[in-house]
Write an enzyme that holds these catalytic residues in place. Structure first.
Site, PDB file in Angstrom:
ATOM      1  N   SER A  53      18.879  19.738  15.821  1.00  0.00           N
ATOM      2  CA  SER A  53      18.133  18.785  15.003  1.00  0.00           C
ATOM      3  C   SER A  53      17.181  17.898  15.799  1.00  0.00           C
ATOM      4  O   SER A  53      16.294  17.281  15.221  1.00  0.00           O
ATOM      5  CB  SER A  53      19.100  17.907  14.198  1.00  0.00           C
ATOM      6  OG  SER A  53      19.855  17.091  15.065  1.00  0.00           O
ATOM      7  N   HIS A  92      20.199  11.136  16.726  1.00  0.00           N
ATOM      8  CA  HIS A  92      18.917  11.157  16.014  1.00  0.00           C
ATOM      9  C   HIS A  92      18.073   9.952  16.400  1.00  0.00           C
ATOM     10  O   HIS A  92      18.557   9.017  17.040  1.00  0.00           O
ATOM     11  CB  HIS A  92      19.126  11.198  14.503  1.00  0.00           C
ATOM     12  CG  HIS A  92      19.471  12.563  13.991  1.00  0.00           C
ATOM     13  ND1 HIS A  92      19.798  12.796  12.679  1.00  0.00           N
ATOM     14  CD2 HIS A  92      19.554  13.758  14.606  1.00  0.00           C
ATOM     15  CE1 HIS A  92      20.057  14.079  12.519  1.00  0.00           C
ATOM     16  NE2 HIS A  92      19.919  14.689  13.677  1.00  0.00           N
ATOM     17  N   ASP A 120      17.981  10.769   7.338  1.00  0.00           N
ATOM     18  CA  ASP A 120      19.408  11.099   7.416  1.00  0.00           C
ATOM     19  C   ASP A 120      20.267  10.538   6.297  1.00  0.00           C
ATOM     20  O   ASP A 120      21.493  10.594   6.378  1.00  0.00           O
ATOM     21  CB  ASP A 120      19.983  10.587   8.745  1.00  0.00           C
ATOM     22  CG  ASP A 120      19.507  11.385   9.935  1.00  0.00           C
ATOM     23  OD1 ASP A 120      19.005  12.499   9.745  1.00  0.00           O
ATOM     24  OD2 ASP A 120      19.670  10.886  11.062  1.00  0.00           O
TER      25      ASP A 120
END
Length: 177
Positions: A53, A92, A120
């Site tokens: 990701s 992230h 998210d």
């Protein structure tokens, strides 16, 4: 079977010395880990990237080093966070920071993986739209590429993990000084 024969030939003193050597290795590793926790202020100062990701910034198997900064998170920071009900932390980027009125330290954080199409919010627990600072385990301050592949292989193929532990155990017990 040669391993068992070797153990049978060792006297009690040799077995005790091998056990102490193993205990020293384990204790040293724990001391290093706890020292890193104290130095960085992060409950988990080292993590392995488990998904794609964050590509192309970080790839699966990269090892990340974390620190818990004194300042609040800012847009652009790459953080590792964990929410209620999740076992595995997520790496992230912070895409939005919302400061609540009246308190400069009370902030809401929104994250997104660099390789993901949307934010998210779907990864947060039901009804939660933002992260708060208590969810953040640390901010990424450095990384080593691909070194964490060993961790991924051991998680994906548990038999490999048990075989590695057995080989290391045999090595430690049969090594001579």
């Amino acid at each position: 079977m040669e391993f068992l024969a070797e153990l049978g030939r060792m006297n009690k003193r040799q077995l005790l010395l091998q056990g102490l050597n193993l205990a020293m290795i384990v204790t040293s590793a724990l001391m290093i880990w706890k020292s890193m926790i104290l130095a960085t202020g992060s409950e988990s100062p080292v993590v392995v990237v488990l998904s794609g990701s964050m590509e192309p910034g970080f790839y699966r198997g990269d090892i990340l080093f974390l620190n818990q900064p004194k300042r609040p998170s800012q847009t652009g920071d790459i953080i590792v966070f964990n929410t209620d009900g999740r076992e595995i932390p997520i790496v992230h980027r912070v895409i939005k920071v919302h400061q609540r009125a009246g308190n400069s330290s009370d902030i809401d954080i929104l994250t997104k993986g660099d390789n993901n199409w949307g934010d998210d919010r779907s990864l947060y627990p039901r009804g939660q739209l933002w992260l708060n600072p208590s969810h953040i385990m640390g901010v990424v301050v450095g990384y080593l590429p691909y070194i964490g592949q060993v961790t991924i292989v051991m998680n994906d193929y548990p038999m490999f993990k048990y075989a590695l532990i057995a080989v290391l155990g045999v090595f430690v017990l049969t090594s001579k000084e």
